[in-house]
Scaffold this active site. Structure first.
Site: not given
Length: 391
Positions: A135, A302, A306, A120-121, A289
């Site tokens: 995130c 990042h 969707e 996540e990031s 990322s």
């Protein structure tokens, strides 16, 4: 940079990589070692899968908007200042990341700092500074106290903290302490050391529902970088066709690193800063990322592609406004968002925000709002929002 040690095959291998790392911080060949390691790593570990596939809190959609913490440290030992936080054992950093609910998937570094791509990031570790962006439903603020404790073991004391974030797309999915900005402020005040006595929290508002949340805290001797300014760009409602570039083909047989490198080239992101050493990663089935390392400067991208909650972010530091404007235009062309925000943080009196609206006008984006405030240990933060012109 130290690799994801828990996934290596045996203690002997771990010791070898740790030893090489201890030499590489002062050896330019570190870059070759980093590239070599991650080629080997791809044969040692299973391809990471983005946590959103398993996160019950994000069933309505993945939260792209990041939380960001920048921690600055100081110390009396000049030796500690040379390597400083980079001396902290990676297993300790890894444990902190697990508490936040993320892990390392790829990394690169040079003689100035280490850059980690997270599930996540991103994470950036300098000798006296740490920047973490996460995130999803991560609990970023839980990293501050343990990182301050680990820094103390290498002779460094926390002297400044800056926390920023936008408005969450799915705020009700966020766990404590990120349930509201007030809860975040309370948590920060309870967990920061007493020497960080100069504090300020504010919300920079816009004409839309998107807001920029800022909290800063520092000690009496705080002195932020006056020669660099930080840019944080948040983009939503990405062009659908361009967002498809960040989906992987079914059973493409590629690693996250190789698929990420392909996305970097196909989308044109590599041209944003051709001088940077890029560490990129493509998630399965979608998402991307990237960290860029250019001397002492970092950049990071990042992407959550969707449809319905598409999001992309870009962050970097600059010394020159013209270079920033050029990068801004290149990034916007990659994603063609219907809405975006640009936050600039710089020394007071340095009006780097000027020219942003003029640069985005030819790309079909008009300024909707602008807000600014002064913060201790940060300077002037200007928050601007833009929207695509109606057809």
């Amino acid at each position: 940079m130290i690799p994801h040690l828990s996934l290596l095959p045996n203690p002997l291998t771990i010791n070898i990589f740790v030893y090489i790392y201890s030499l590489s911080c002062t050896n330019p060949s570190h870059l070759n070692f980093t590239q070599f390691f991650f080629k080997v790593q791809n044969t040692l570990i299973l391809d990471h899968r983005r946590k959103r596939q398993f996160d019950p809190m994000a069933v309505s959609g993945f939260e792209g908007f990041e939380k960001r913490v920048e921690l600055r440290f100081s110390g009396d030992d000049p030796t500690a200042g040379e390597k400083g936080l980079r001396l902290i054992d990676f297993s300790k950093i890894e444990k902190v990341l697990h508490a936040v609910q993320c892990t390392v998937v790829s990394a690169v570094g040079n003689t100035r700092f280490d850059a980690y791509v997270l599930s996540e990031s991103s994470l950036f570790v300098y000798p006296t500074k740490i920047i973490i962006k996460t995130c999803g439903t991560t609990q970023l603020l839980k990293s501050i106290r343990p990182l301050a404790d680990h820094a103390a073991t290498v002779g460094l004391t926390l002297c400044g903290c800056r926390y920023t974030r936008g408005s969450f797309i799915f705020p009700l999915a966020q766990p404590h302490p990120h349930t509201s900005f007030n809860d975040e402020i309370l948590y920060l005040e309870q967990n920061l050391p007493n020497n960080l006595s100069i504090k300020k929290a504010a919300v920079l508002k816009s004409k839309s529902s998107h807001k920029w949340h800022v909290f800063t805290a520092c000690d009496d001797a705080a002195d932020y970088d006056s020669g660099l300014f930080t840019v944080e760009i948040c983009m939503t409602e990405l062009d659908r066709a361009l967002a498809r570039n960040f989906f992987r083909r079914f059973k493409d047989g590629k690693t996250g690193d190789s698929a990420g490198s392909e996305m970097t080239d196909v989308t044109g992101l590599r041209s944003v800063n051709r001088h940077a050493l890029v560490c990129d990663y493509a998630f399965d089935p979608c998402g991307y990322s990237m960290n860029g390392v250019d001397g002492a400067r970092y950049s990071t991208v990042h992407v959550t592609p969707e449809d319905g909650f598409s999001y992309a972010s870009f962050e970097s530091v600059y010394v020159d406004r013209e270079e920033f404007i050029e990068a801004l235009q290149k990034v916007v062309k990659v994603f063609r968002p219907a809405a975006l925000s640009v936050s600039t943080t710089c020394a007071a009196g340095w009006e780097v925000w000027r020219g942003v609206a003029k640069a985005l006008e030819p790309l079909g984006l008009r300024v909707r709002s602008r807000a600014a405030d002064e913060f201790p240990d940060a300077g002037t933060i200007v928050f601007q929002t833009f929207a695509a012109r109606r057809k």
